[in-house]
Design a protein around this motif. Structure first.
Motif, mmCIF file in Angstrom:
data_model
loop_
_atom_site.group_PDB
_atom_site.id
_atom_site.type_symbol
_atom_site.label_atom_id
_atom_site.label_comp_id
_atom_site.label_asym_id
_atom_site.label_seq_id
_atom_site.Cartn_x
_atom_site.Cartn_y
_atom_site.Cartn_z
ATOM 1 N N GLY A 159 3.404 2.961 -5.876
ATOM 2 C CA GLY A 159 3.880 3.973 -4.953
ATOM 3 C C GLY A 159 3.297 3.770 -3.567
ATOM 4 O O GLY A 159 2.680 2.744 -3.280
ATOM 5 N N PRO A 160 3.462 4.756 -2.672
ATOM 6 C CA PRO A 160 2.961 4.626 -1.300
ATOM 7 C C PRO A 160 1.451 4.790 -1.233
ATOM 8 O O PRO A 160 0.810 5.268 -2.176
ATOM 9 C CB PRO A 160 3.667 5.761 -0.568
ATOM 10 N N TYR A 161 0.872 4.410 -0.106
ATOM 11 C CA TYR A 161 -0.561 4.561 0.155
ATOM 12 C C TYR A 161 -1.414 3.901 -0.925
ATOM 13 O O TYR A 161 -2.411 4.456 -1.378
ATOM 14 C CB TYR A 161 -0.921 6.043 0.307
ATOM 15 N N GLN A 162 -1.001 2.728 -1.354
ATOM 16 C CA GLN A 162 -1.748 2.004 -2.370
ATOM 17 C C GLN A 162 -2.060 0.596 -1.882
ATOM 18 O O GLN A 162 -1.312 0.001 -1.120
ATOM 19 C CB GLN A 162 -0.964 1.940 -3.685
ATOM 20 N N ARG A 163 -3.186 0.070 -2.360
ATOM 21 C CA ARG A 163 -3.598 -1.289 -2.015
ATOM 22 C C ARG A 163 -4.450 -1.825 -3.155
ATOM 23 O O ARG A 163 -5.251 -1.074 -3.747
ATOM 24 C CB ARG A 163 -4.422 -1.280 -0.722
ATOM 25 N N THR A 164 -4.290 -3.085 -3.480
ATOM 26 C CA THR A 164 -5.123 -3.704 -4.503
ATOM 27 C C THR A 164 -5.398 -5.153 -4.112
ATOM 28 O O THR A 164 -4.480 -5.968 -3.998
ATOM 29 C CB THR A 164 -4.465 -3.611 -5.898
ATOM 30 N N ARG A 198 5.419 -4.610 6.348
ATOM 31 C CA ARG A 198 4.287 -5.472 6.031
ATOM 32 C C ARG A 198 3.978 -5.459 4.546
ATOM 33 O O ARG A 198 3.737 -4.423 3.928
ATOM 34 C CB ARG A 198 3.052 -5.005 6.813
ATOM 35 N N GLN A 199 3.940 -6.665 3.933
ATOM 36 C CA GLN A 199 3.509 -6.852 2.553
ATOM 37 C C GLN A 199 2.655 -8.121 2.514
ATOM 38 O O GLN A 199 3.179 -9.222 2.388
ATOM 39 C CB GLN A 199 4.709 -6.974 1.614
ATOM 40 N N VAL A 200 1.355 -7.947 2.642
ATOM 41 C CA VAL A 200 0.424 -9.068 2.765
ATOM 42 C C VAL A 200 -0.136 -9.414 1.392
ATOM 43 O O VAL A 200 -0.617 -8.540 0.673
ATOM 44 C CB VAL A 200 -0.719 -8.721 3.735
ATOM 45 N N ILE A 201 -0.098 -10.716 1.038
ATOM 46 C CA ILE A 201 -0.607 -11.136 -0.267
ATOM 47 C C ILE A 201 -1.891 -11.969 -0.154
ATOM 48 O O ILE A 201 -2.596 -12.122 -1.150
ATOM 49 C CB ILE A 201 0.461 -11.890 -1.074
ATOM 50 N N GLU A 303 2.739 -1.593 3.620
ATOM 51 C CA GLU A 303 2.972 -0.379 4.386
ATOM 52 C C GLU A 303 3.176 0.817 3.456
ATOM 53 O O GLU A 303 3.790 0.688 2.389
ATOM 54 C CB GLU A 303 4.217 -0.536 5.267
ATOM 55 N N PRO A 304 2.682 2.006 3.847
ATOM 56 C CA PRO A 304 2.849 3.187 2.997
ATOM 57 C C PRO A 304 4.295 3.645 2.865
ATOM 58 O O PRO A 304 4.603 4.461 2.005
ATOM 59 C CB PRO A 304 1.993 4.247 3.696
ATOM 60 N N THR A 305 5.178 3.137 3.719
ATOM 61 C CA THR A 305 6.592 3.515 3.616
ATOM 62 C C THR A 305 7.280 2.854 2.425
ATOM 63 O O THR A 305 8.378 3.257 2.047
ATOM 64 C CB THR A 305 7.331 3.123 4.900
ATOM 65 N N ILE A 306 6.648 1.836 1.827
ATOM 66 C CA ILE A 306 7.236 1.147 0.675
ATOM 67 C C ILE A 306 6.816 1.894 -0.584
ATOM 68 O O ILE A 306 5.626 2.019 -0.874
ATOM 69 C CB ILE A 306 6.779 -0.321 0.603
ATOM 70 N N THR A 307 7.770 2.390 -1.330
ATOM 71 C CA THR A 307 7.471 3.197 -2.513
ATOM 72 C C THR A 307 7.838 2.498 -3.812
ATOM 73 O O THR A 307 7.463 2.968 -4.882
ATOM 74 C CB THR A 307 8.217 4.536 -2.436
ATOM 75 N N ARG A 308 8.550 1.414 -3.734
ATOM 76 C CA ARG A 308 9.022 0.729 -4.941
ATOM 77 C C ARG A 308 7.867 0.010 -5.644
ATOM 78 O O ARG A 308 7.087 -0.690 -4.997
ATOM 79 C CB ARG A 308 10.106 -0.277 -4.538
#
Length: 327
Positions: A159-164, A198-201, A303-308
């Motif tokens: 979901g949004p506001y997540q990072r790992t 933004r989707q940084v790997i 980005e927190p706008t990405i919820t998928r």
């Protein structure tokens, strides 16, 4: 850079790797937390979680991370930073230039085997066990920690506001260092690879707040090298495409970075599935920010706008001084 200087730099990096003690740093946990590295990461071998999930919130509400966060409005390369065609600006180390032909017919000369007089360079770092990564619980926010699945290290968000993310146990990357970073990566079938947010790997992160000098991200269906948005003197953004994002398949990636705040010295090269896609490109803001070092992070920050929901998996992570040492 003279060859003897490159060897000197590689020796310095290797020495830092070998004598690393986990000393104080604003981006590392306190000593008692660092002593939990083996405990927190040993569960990787058993298929468990790598680190505890930690919720951190900023004054504005969204989760924040420790100093050195991406921060800022860097949401993606965007149309204003579309890259021109890549070109090799100087020879890459370990990569021989193709011979030039004048159109004349040349009879091939039988090859003569030349015995090797030196052993190939060895990797400097391998993701080969629990102690290969630092215990950094602040890099898992709002989601499950990374997990080991066979030989693959998996990072998932729902979901949004997540990072790992995780930090490989590699010393700070300094002015003049030159290293190769190799891994296989796979995006799950549901990964929203065609978006422009933004989707940084993976990122070669500056050791202070702001977006990285160099990162690898998924953007508009591509894997792209990107960076420079957080340059202290103002955005000096660059974007270079490697090729299609590996949705539902494994793809081998190698990135070479020559670390320097001087754009004439700092450069990046990249290979995807054995083909060189970016050749010795010099980012306009360099590959370090002035007066700073960088460190390595891998996983998924978006980005927190990405919820998928999405998942990215890595295997065979290797860092070395030459192309031959990592693949």
């Amino acid at each position: 850079m003279p060859q003897h200087r490159l060897l000197d730099r590689h020796g310095e990096v290797e020495a830092r790797l070998r004598r690393m003690t986990g000393g104080t740093s604003h981006r590392r946990p306190p000593r008692n937390a660092r002593n939990l590295t083996a405990v927190a990461l040993a569960s990787v071998v058993a298929g468990g979680a790598l680190a505890s999930t930690v919720e951190l919130t900023s004054a504005d509400g969204p989760p924040s991370q420790r100093p050195g966060s991406d921060g800022g409005p860097d949401t993606g390369p965007g149309p204003a930073t579309a890259a021109a065609s890549d070109r090799v600006e100087e020879p890459d180390p370990d990569v021989a230039a193709a011979p030039q032909s004048d159109g004349a017919v040349v009879t091939p000369t039988p090859a003569v085997a030349t015995p090797k007089t030196t052993a190939p360079a060895a990797p400097l770092w391998l993701a080969d066990g629990p102690e290969a990564f630092r215990a950094t619980p602040w890099n898992t926010v709002g989601t499950t920690p990374p997990r080991m699945d066979g030989d693959a290290l998996r990072f998932a968000v729902s979901g949004p506001y997540q990072r790992t993310e995780l930090e490989p146990a590699v010393p700070a990357l300094e002015e003049g260092d030159e290293l190769y970073f190799a891994f296989s990566v796979r995006l799950d079938e549901a990964f929203p690879a065609n978006g422009s947010s933004r989707q940084v790997i993976t990122q070669w992160k500056n050791d202070s707040p702001g977006s990285a000098p160099v990162d690898l991200r998924v953007w508009n269906g591509q894997l792209v090298l990107h960076g420079g948005h957080g340059h202290p003197s103002g955005p000096s953004t660059f974007t270079r495409s490697l090729g299609p994002a590996p949705v539902g398949r494994w793809s081998d990636v190698v990135v070479r970075v020559r670390f320097s705040a001087n754009p004439d010295e700092g450069s990046v090269s990249a290979w995807q599935d054995g083909e060189q896609e970016v050749g010795c490109y010099h980012p306009p803001g360099g590959t370090l920010y002035p007066g700073q070092t960088s460190y390595l992070k891998t996983g998924l920050a978006r980005e927190p706008t990405i919820t998928r929901p999405a998942e990215v998996a890595f295997r065979d992570w290797t860092v070395g001084p030459t192309l031959g040492s990592v693949r």
